[in-house]
Scaffold this motif. Structure first.
Motif, PDB file in Angstrom:
ATOM      1  N   ARG A 161       0.877  -1.177   0.000  1.00  9.95           N
ATOM      2  CA  ARG A 161       0.000   0.000   0.000  1.00  9.95           C
ATOM      3  C   ARG A 161       0.905   1.214   0.000  1.00  9.95           C
ATOM      4  O   ARG A 161       1.742   1.381   0.885  1.00  9.95           O
ATOM      5  N   ILE A 162       0.773   2.060  -1.007  1.00 13.65           N
ATOM      6  CA  ILE A 162       1.637   3.221  -1.149  1.00 13.65           C
ATOM      7  C   ILE A 162       0.785   4.480  -1.283  1.00 13.65           C
ATOM      8  O   ILE A 162      -0.436   4.410  -1.453  1.00 13.65           O
ATOM      9  N   THR A 163       1.458   5.622  -1.207  1.00 15.95           N
ATOM     10  CA  THR A 163       0.798   6.907  -1.454  1.00 15.95           C
ATOM     11  C   THR A 163       1.325   7.465  -2.770  1.00 15.95           C
ATOM     12  O   THR A 163       2.519   7.759  -2.888  1.00 15.95           O
ATOM     13  N   ASN A 164       0.461   7.543  -3.751  1.00 21.55           N
ATOM     14  CA  ASN A 164       0.802   8.143  -5.038  1.00 21.55           C
ATOM     15  C   ASN A 164       0.504   9.640  -5.008  1.00 21.55           C
ATOM     16  O   ASN A 164      -0.238  10.125  -4.154  1.00 21.55           O
ATOM     17  N   TRP A 165       1.042  10.354  -5.967  1.00 22.25           N
ATOM     18  CA  TRP A 165       0.703  11.764  -6.063  1.00 22.25           C
ATOM     19  C   TRP A 165       0.647  12.186  -7.531  1.00 22.25           C
ATOM     20  O   TRP A 165       1.251  11.577  -8.399  1.00 22.25           O
ATOM     21  N   THR A 166      -0.115  13.209  -7.758  1.00 28.44           N
ATOM     22  CA  THR A 166      -0.217  13.826  -9.077  1.00 28.44           C
ATOM     23  C   THR A 166      -0.490  15.306  -8.869  1.00 28.44           C
ATOM     24  O   THR A 166      -0.554  15.779  -7.725  1.00 28.44           O
ATOM     25  N   THR A 167      -0.620  16.041  -9.930  1.00 27.60           N
ATOM     26  CA  THR A 167      -0.923  17.470  -9.817  1.00 27.60           C
ATOM     27  C   THR A 167      -2.190  17.799 -10.594  1.00 27.60           C
ATOM     28  O   THR A 167      -2.500  17.143 -11.601  1.00 27.60           O
ATOM     29  N   ARG A 168      -2.920  18.768 -10.093  1.00 26.19           N
ATOM     30  CA  ARG A 168      -4.126  19.249 -10.754  1.00 26.19           C
ATOM     31  C   ARG A 168      -4.126  20.774 -10.744  1.00 26.19           C
ATOM     32  O   ARG A 168      -3.576  21.400  -9.829  1.00 26.19           O
ATOM     33  N   SER A 187     -12.757   1.335  -3.535  1.00 22.82           N
ATOM     34  CA  SER A 187     -12.070   0.051  -3.495  1.00 22.82           C
ATOM     35  C   SER A 187     -10.891   0.083  -2.520  1.00 22.82           C
ATOM     36  O   SER A 187     -10.634  -0.895  -1.805  1.00 22.82           O
ATOM     37  N   VAL A 188     -10.171   1.202  -2.499  1.00 25.36           N
ATOM     38  CA  VAL A 188      -9.078   1.352  -1.534  1.00 25.36           C
ATOM     39  C   VAL A 188      -9.620   1.297  -0.111  1.00 25.36           C
ATOM     40  O   VAL A 188      -9.020   0.687   0.783  1.00 25.36           O
ATOM     41  N   ALA A 189     -10.780   1.912   0.108  1.00 23.56           N
ATOM     42  CA  ALA A 189     -11.398   1.878   1.436  1.00 23.56           C
ATOM     43  C   ALA A 189     -11.739   0.451   1.847  1.00 23.56           C
ATOM     44  O   ALA A 189     -11.548   0.059   3.011  1.00 23.56           O
ATOM     45  N   LEU A 190     -12.211  -0.354   0.898  1.00 23.62           N
ATOM     46  CA  LEU A 190     -12.482  -1.760   1.185  1.00 23.62           C
ATOM     47  C   LEU A 190     -11.197  -2.508   1.548  1.00 23.62           C
ATOM     48  O   LEU A 190     -11.158  -3.295   2.507  1.00 23.62           O
ATOM     49  N   MET A 191     -10.152  -2.264   0.774  1.00 26.29           N
ATOM     50  CA  MET A 191      -8.873  -2.911   1.042  1.00 26.29           C
ATOM     51  C   MET A 191      -8.316  -2.479   2.400  1.00 26.29           C
ATOM     52  O   MET A 191      -7.770  -3.296   3.144  1.00 26.29           O
ATOM     53  N   ASP A 192      -8.466  -1.204   2.741  1.00 26.04           N
ATOM     54  CA  ASP A 192      -7.987  -0.724   4.037  1.00 26.04           C
ATOM     55  C   ASP A 192      -8.734  -1.407   5.179  1.00 26.04           C
ATOM     56  O   ASP A 192      -8.154  -1.719   6.225  1.00 26.04           O
ATOM     57  N   ARG A 193     -10.025  -1.654   4.971  1.00 25.41           N
ATOM     58  CA  ARG A 193     -10.842  -2.240   6.027  1.00 25.41           C
ATOM     59  C   ARG A 193     -10.476  -3.707   6.273  1.00 25.41           C
ATOM     60  O   ARG A 193     -10.481  -4.178   7.401  1.00 25.41           O
ATOM     61  N   HIS A 194     -10.133  -4.424   5.188  1.00 22.50           N
ATOM     62  CA  HIS A 194      -9.928  -5.866   5.322  1.00 22.50           C
ATOM     63  C   HIS A 194      -8.473  -6.318   5.181  1.00 22.50           C
ATOM     64  O   HIS A 194      -8.151  -7.445   5.570  1.00 22.50           O
ATOM     65  N   VAL A 195      -7.618  -5.503   4.582  1.00 19.50           N
ATOM     66  CA  VAL A 195      -6.237  -5.907   4.326  1.00 19.50           C
ATOM     67  C   VAL A 195      -5.272  -5.013   5.100  1.00 19.50           C
ATOM     68  O   VAL A 195      -4.585  -5.442   6.020  1.00 19.50           O
ATOM     69  N   GLY A 196      -5.201  -3.746   4.732  1.00 17.04           N
ATOM     70  CA  GLY A 196      -4.329  -2.804   5.390  1.00 17.04           C
ATOM     71  C   GLY A 196      -2.873  -2.964   4.996  1.00 17.04           C
ATOM     72  O   GLY A 196      -2.468  -3.962   4.390  1.00 17.04           O
ATOM     73  N   PRO A 197      -2.060  -1.975   5.333  1.00 18.47           N
ATOM     74  CA  PRO A 197      -0.626  -2.041   4.982  1.00 18.47           C
ATOM     75  C   PRO A 197       0.105  -3.059   5.847  1.00 18.47           C
ATOM     76  O   PRO A 197      -0.350  -3.423   6.933  1.00 18.47           O
ATOM     77  N   LYS A 198       1.235  -3.499   5.350  1.00 15.08           N
ATOM     78  CA  LYS A 198       2.104  -4.378   6.143  1.00 15.08           C
ATOM     79  C   LYS A 198       2.726  -3.570   7.288  1.00 15.08           C
ATOM     80  O   LYS A 198       2.897  -2.379   7.199  1.00 15.08           O
ATOM     81  N   HIS A 199       3.059  -4.255   8.359  1.00 16.73           N
ATOM     82  CA  HIS A 199       3.654  -3.551   9.503  1.00 16.73           C
ATOM     83  C   HIS A 199       4.673  -4.448  10.210  1.00 16.73           C
ATOM     84  O   HIS A 199       4.725  -5.640   9.984  1.00 16.73           O
TER      85      HIS A 199
END
Length: 251
Positions: free
Chosen positions: A175-182, A239-251
């Protein structure tokens, strides 16, 4: 237990002048096993014992199956039995503990130890039954052979799909944090958003992952590398919210 044909093929490679390291890397068979076959080709007679039956804990097994398909291997002991090894990065002590716990719950009372490696550890356990619990085991690399779940494994995965996804992500995902510009109001601003990646060379393993995501209602896309669909991305907010709820980042 490797059959006689597999043993002969491995020794034929050694007879060509190849090193044990090279043959082991190509076939997935441990150097110790190949070395032992140089002294005795025929397998030793073994006492028959009952099959292990279904996993003691199917919930833990489904997670462990994901870890195995991502970063696991099974190798034969020189005399009898098999080692299950799951590679876990040193950076994630929580993952190492979860892996140990899953093995304990799948095979209660079994011995487990951690082998330090370069930048990682191998959570290791011995049992004569690992190939029966993980029938995807075989010579060679996983992405170079067919990977298909047995009907009983499919039933377990269907019953616990999130644990399967969690195991795959915790092995070959992140799980990473991407970025872009607008441009907002005439001004360009940086925008960050979380994203899940799963990376595996095996078409079959990626398909098992995306099939599970489809059943769970998680939207995903292929991200090609070198023209090949190497990565699976989950970036949609819901979909990310679903993954966060059931999977989450490694620790």
């Amino acid at each position: 237990m490797y059959d006689l044909s597999t043993r002969k093929q491995a020794l034929a490679l050694v007879a060509q002048g190849r090193s044990l390291n090279s043959v082991s890397h190509e076939t997935g068979i441990s150097r110790a096993a190949i070395r032992s076959w140089q002294h005795r080709l025929e397998p030793l007679p073994r006492m028959t014992s009952p099959a292990p039956g279904p996993p003691a804990d199917e919930y833990a097994y489904t997670y462990l199956l994901g870890l195995y398909l991502g970063d696991g291997c099974i190798s034969a002991h020189p005399r009898s039995g098999y080692y299950l090894r799951i590679a876990c990065a040193d950076a994630w002590p929580g993952l190492i503990e979860q892996c140990r716990e899953a093995i304990c719950r799948v095979r209660p009372g079994i011995g487990i130890y951690v082998q330090p490696k370069q930048g990682c550890v191998a959570v290791t356990s011995y049992s004569p039954y690992w190939p029966q619990l993980f029938p995807q085991h075989g010579p060679g690399k996983k992405h170079e052979r067919l990977i298909v779940l047995e009907p009983w494994q499919r039933a377990v995965v269907d019953a616990h799909p999130w644990e399967f996804v969690r195991g795959l992500v915790h092995s070959d995902g992140c799980r990473i944090t991407n970025w872009t510009t607008r441009v907002v109001g005439g001004e360009r601003k940086r925008y960050e958003y979380p994203r899940y990646f799963f990376t595996n060379k095996s078409d079959d393993i990626r398909r098992l992952y995306t099939d599970a995501l489809d059943r769970l209602g998680v939207e995903w896309t292929h991200c090609a590398r070198g023209g090949a669909p190497f990565n699976i991305s989950v970036a949609k907010k819901a979909s990310v919210a679903l993954m966060d709820r059931h999977v989450g980042p490694k620790h």
